[in-house]
Scaffold this motif. Structure first.
Motif, PDB file in Angstrom:
ATOM      1  N   TYR A   1       0.833  -1.199   0.000  1.00  0.00           N
ATOM      2  CA  TYR A   1       0.000   0.000   0.000  1.00  0.00           C
ATOM      3  C   TYR A   1       0.870   1.252   0.000  1.00  0.00           C
ATOM      4  O   TYR A   1       1.911   1.297   0.665  1.00  0.00           O
ATOM      5  N   LYS A   2       0.432   2.260  -0.730  1.00  0.00           N
ATOM      6  CA  LYS A   2       1.095   3.553  -0.718  1.00  0.00           C
ATOM      7  C   LYS A   2       0.622   4.365   0.492  1.00  0.00           C
ATOM      8  O   LYS A   2      -0.489   4.173   0.990  1.00  0.00           O
ATOM      9  N   LYS A   3       1.469   5.275   0.938  1.00  0.00           N
ATOM     10  CA  LYS A   3       1.122   6.140   2.062  1.00  0.00           C
ATOM     11  C   LYS A   3      -0.223   6.823   1.818  1.00  0.00           C
ATOM     12  O   LYS A   3      -0.480   7.349   0.737  1.00  0.00           O
ATOM     13  N   GLY A   4      -1.079   6.783   2.835  1.00  0.00           N
ATOM     14  CA  GLY A   4      -2.381   7.432   2.742  1.00  0.00           C
ATOM     15  C   GLY A   4      -3.494   6.548   2.218  1.00  0.00           C
ATOM     16  O   GLY A   4      -4.665   6.938   2.259  1.00  0.00           O
ATOM     17  N   THR A   5      -3.154   5.347   1.750  1.00  0.00           N
ATOM     18  CA  THR A   5      -4.174   4.437   1.227  1.00  0.00           C
ATOM     19  C   THR A   5      -4.980   3.831   2.373  1.00  0.00           C
ATOM     20  O   THR A   5      -4.420   3.397   3.380  1.00  0.00           O
TER      21      THR A   5
ATOM     22  N   VAL B   1     -13.406   1.226  13.276  1.00  0.00           N
ATOM     23  CA  VAL B   1     -12.228   2.062  13.035  1.00  0.00           C
ATOM     24  C   VAL B   1     -11.835   2.002  11.566  1.00  0.00           C
ATOM     25  O   VAL B   1     -12.278   1.125  10.819  1.00  0.00           O
ATOM     26  N   ASP B   2     -10.998   2.958  11.175  1.00  0.00           N
ATOM     27  CA  ASP B   2     -10.360   2.932   9.863  1.00  0.00           C
ATOM     28  C   ASP B   2      -8.906   2.521  10.057  1.00  0.00           C
ATOM     29  O   ASP B   2      -8.308   2.792  11.102  1.00  0.00           O
ATOM     30  N   VAL B   3      -8.345   1.885   9.044  1.00  0.00           N
ATOM     31  CA  VAL B   3      -6.920   1.547   9.061  1.00  0.00           C
ATOM     32  C   VAL B   3      -6.305   2.125   7.795  1.00  0.00           C
ATOM     33  O   VAL B   3      -6.772   1.849   6.685  1.00  0.00           O
ATOM     34  N   CYS B   4      -5.273   2.946   7.978  1.00  0.00           N
ATOM     35  CA  CYS B   4      -4.683   3.672   6.857  1.00  0.00           C
ATOM     36  C   CYS B   4      -3.166   3.482   6.846  1.00  0.00           C
ATOM     37  O   CYS B   4      -2.536   3.387   7.908  1.00  0.00           O
ATOM     38  N   ALA B   5      -2.583   3.410   5.655  1.00  0.00           N
ATOM     39  CA  ALA B   5      -1.131   3.290   5.536  1.00  0.00           C
ATOM     40  C   ALA B   5      -0.476   4.597   5.984  1.00  0.00           C
ATOM     41  O   ALA B   5      -0.684   5.640   5.373  1.00  0.00           O
ATOM     42  N   ALA B   6       0.296   4.544   7.062  1.00  0.00           N
ATOM     43  CA  ALA B   6       0.978   5.739   7.561  1.00  0.00           C
ATOM     44  C   ALA B   6       2.140   6.112   6.649  1.00  0.00           C
ATOM     45  O   ALA B   6       2.465   7.294   6.482  1.00  0.00           O
ATOM     46  N   VAL B   7       2.766   5.098   6.090  1.00  0.00           N
ATOM     47  CA  VAL B   7       3.836   5.244   5.096  1.00  0.00           C
ATOM     48  C   VAL B   7       3.628   4.112   4.092  1.00  0.00           C
ATOM     49  O   VAL B   7       2.728   3.288   4.256  1.00  0.00           O
ATOM     50  N   ASP B   8       4.439   4.062   3.051  1.00  0.00           N
ATOM     51  CA  ASP B   8       4.368   2.907   2.154  1.00  0.00           C
ATOM     52  C   ASP B   8       4.578   1.649   2.996  1.00  0.00           C
ATOM     53  O   ASP B   8       5.515   1.585   3.808  1.00  0.00           O
ATOM     54  N   CYS B   9       3.718   0.664   2.818  1.00  0.00           N
ATOM     55  CA  CYS B   9       3.798  -0.499   3.701  1.00  0.00           C
ATOM     56  C   CYS B   9       3.390  -1.784   2.982  1.00  0.00           C
ATOM     57  O   CYS B   9       2.813  -1.755   1.891  1.00  0.00           O
ATOM     58  N   THR B  10       3.713  -2.890   3.633  1.00  0.00           N
ATOM     59  CA  THR B  10       3.337  -4.214   3.141  1.00  0.00           C
ATOM     60  C   THR B  10       2.609  -4.946   4.261  1.00  0.00           C
ATOM     61  O   THR B  10       3.070  -4.947   5.407  1.00  0.00           O
TER      62      THR B  10
ATOM     63  N   PHE C   1      -0.877  -8.605   9.396  1.00  0.00           N
ATOM     64  CA  PHE C   1       0.485  -8.514   9.918  1.00  0.00           C
ATOM     65  C   PHE C   1       1.289  -7.557   9.047  1.00  0.00           C
ATOM     66  O   PHE C   1       1.363  -7.729   7.829  1.00  0.00           O
ATOM     67  N   VAL C   2       1.872  -6.541   9.669  1.00  0.00           N
ATOM     68  CA  VAL C   2       2.660  -5.556   8.937  1.00  0.00           C
ATOM     69  C   VAL C   2       4.094  -6.075   8.796  1.00  0.00           C
ATOM     70  O   VAL C   2       4.792  -6.260   9.796  1.00  0.00           O
ATOM     71  N   THR C   3       4.517  -6.314   7.572  1.00  0.00           N
ATOM     72  CA  THR C   3       5.875  -6.817   7.343  1.00  0.00           C
ATOM     73  C   THR C   3       6.844  -5.702   6.952  1.00  0.00           C
ATOM     74  O   THR C   3       8.057  -5.892   6.996  1.00  0.00           O
ATOM     75  N   ALA C   4       6.320  -4.540   6.573  1.00  0.00           N
ATOM     76  CA  ALA C   4       7.169  -3.388   6.246  1.00  0.00           C
ATOM     77  C   ALA C   4       6.337  -2.123   6.389  1.00  0.00           C
ATOM     78  O   ALA C   4       5.143  -2.115   6.081  1.00  0.00           O
ATOM     79  N   GLY C   5       6.974  -1.047   6.871  1.00  0.00           N
ATOM     80  CA  GLY C   5       6.257   0.208   7.029  1.00  0.00           C
ATOM     81  C   GLY C   5       5.393   0.224   8.278  1.00  0.00           C
ATOM     82  O   GLY C   5       5.659  -0.485   9.252  1.00  0.00           O
ATOM     83  N   SER C   6       4.321   1.004   8.243  1.00  0.00           N
ATOM     84  CA  SER C   6       3.422   1.103   9.393  1.00  0.00           C
ATOM     85  C   SER C   6       2.045   1.578   8.949  1.00  0.00           C
ATOM     86  O   SER C   6       1.894   2.174   7.880  1.00  0.00           O
ATOM     87  N   VAL C   7       1.045   1.300   9.787  1.00  0.00           N
ATOM     88  CA  VAL C   7      -0.327   1.738   9.523  1.00  0.00           C
ATOM     89  C   VAL C   7      -0.875   2.406  10.778  1.00  0.00           C
ATOM     90  O   VAL C   7      -0.405   2.146  11.887  1.00  0.00           O
ATOM     91  N   THR C   8      -1.854   3.274  10.588  1.00  0.00           N
ATOM     92  CA  THR C   8      -2.532   3.885  11.728  1.00  0.00           C
ATOM     93  C   THR C   8      -3.932   3.307  11.851  1.00  0.00           C
ATOM     94  O   THR C   8      -4.618   3.096  10.851  1.00  0.00           O
ATOM     95  N   VAL C   9      -4.325   3.038  13.084  1.00  0.00           N
ATOM     96  CA  VAL C   9      -5.699   2.653  13.389  1.00  0.00           C
ATOM     97  C   VAL C   9      -6.370   3.916  13.903  1.00  0.00           C
ATOM     98  O   VAL C   9      -5.924   4.498  14.899  1.00  0.00           O
ATOM     99  N   GLU C  10      -7.420   4.360  13.211  1.00  0.00           N
ATOM    100  CA  GLU C  10      -7.987   5.680  13.462  1.00  0.00           C
ATOM    101  C   GLU C  10      -9.491   5.639  13.676  1.00  0.00           C
ATOM    102  O   GLU C  10     -10.176   4.742  13.189  1.00  0.00           O
ATOM    103  N   SER C  11      -9.960   6.649  14.385  1.00  0.00           N
ATOM    104  CA  SER C  11     -11.393   6.912  14.481  1.00  0.00           C
ATOM    105  C   SER C  11     -11.644   8.230  13.772  1.00  0.00           C
ATOM    106  O   SER C  11     -11.117   9.268  14.179  1.00  0.00           O
TER     107      SER C  11
END
Length: 214
Positions: free
Chosen positions: A34-38, A95-104, A52-62
């Motif tokens: 996923y690209k950042k912001g997706t 909740v929403d889950v969004c790519a904080a940076v490019d991630c896998t 499971f995040v294998t690279a990068g990071s994601v945010t769990v948001e409300s």
């Protein structure tokens, strides 16, 4: 898919590489980038996937209908998300889950748990219990961080937790300024202003995501 990353994860603790490979097949593992912001998941969705995040990071948001965002968690490399929803597939996500940076992200189908033999399933569920317990502790910590009425109190509560967890008065945090503001449920400008005041008062030193408690 890099087995070594999975081998070091809590979910697969105690499993060798051969067992992990077999589990990935049994759980219909699928890897996506996923690209950042997706947006990965949106509130209201239903999923049976443990992620499971294998690279990068994601945010769990409300995110509410008025555009207000609260970050509940930042999930980095080697960490999991959506585990509760994966085990309760009839419950819509809140909740929403969004790519904080490019991630896998690797998706594992929990519907397939029933197809595993009893011993493997028991070991996997024991590890999953550890994951959910740690996640509950993290969410409890956030309630402590946002409980103080004053912004300074929230910052100090958060930095104190980070210091205790990292066994040091000097450390890096995972959030950037906007993410930290969203996590503490304050405006970014207010957060930045209070951090400047705390530095002038001799309480902390900080630069970007590096902090030192004086």
């Amino acid at each position: 898919m890099d087995i070594s990353v999975l081998h070091n994860s809590i979910l697969f603790k105690g499993f060798d590489d051969t067992e992990i490979s077999e589990l990935l097949k049994a759980l219909n593992a699928a890897e996506k980038k996923y690209k950042k912001g997706t947006m990965i998941f949106s509130s209201g969705e239903i999923t049976d996937k443990l992620c499971f995040v294998t690279a990068g990071s994601v945010t769990v948001e409300s995110n509410d209908m008025w555009g207000n965002r609260t970050i509940l968690n930042l999930v980095g490399e080697g960490q999991f998300f959506a585990e509760s929803y994966a085990l309760l597939p009839d419950v819509p996500m809140l909740v929403d889950v969004c790519a904080a940076v490019d991630c896998t992200v690797v998706f594992l189908s929990m519907k397939s748990l029933a197809d595993l033999n009893d011993t493997i399933r028991a070991r996997l569920l024991a590890n999953l219990l550890t994951i959910t317990t740690r996640k509950n502790l993290h969410l409890s910590s956030r309630s402590f961080h946002t409980a103080p009425r004053q912004v300074r109190g929230r910052i100090m509560a958060y930095l104190n937790t980070e210091s205790v967890q990292k066994h040091s008065r000097e450390f890096d945090i995972h959030f950037d300024r906007q993410q930290l503001a969203d996590y503490l449920n304050v405006e970014r400008s207010v957060l930045s202003n209070e951090l400047s005041k705390m530095q002038r008062d001799g309480l902390i030193r900080c630069r970007k995501n590096h902090f030192e408690i004086i």
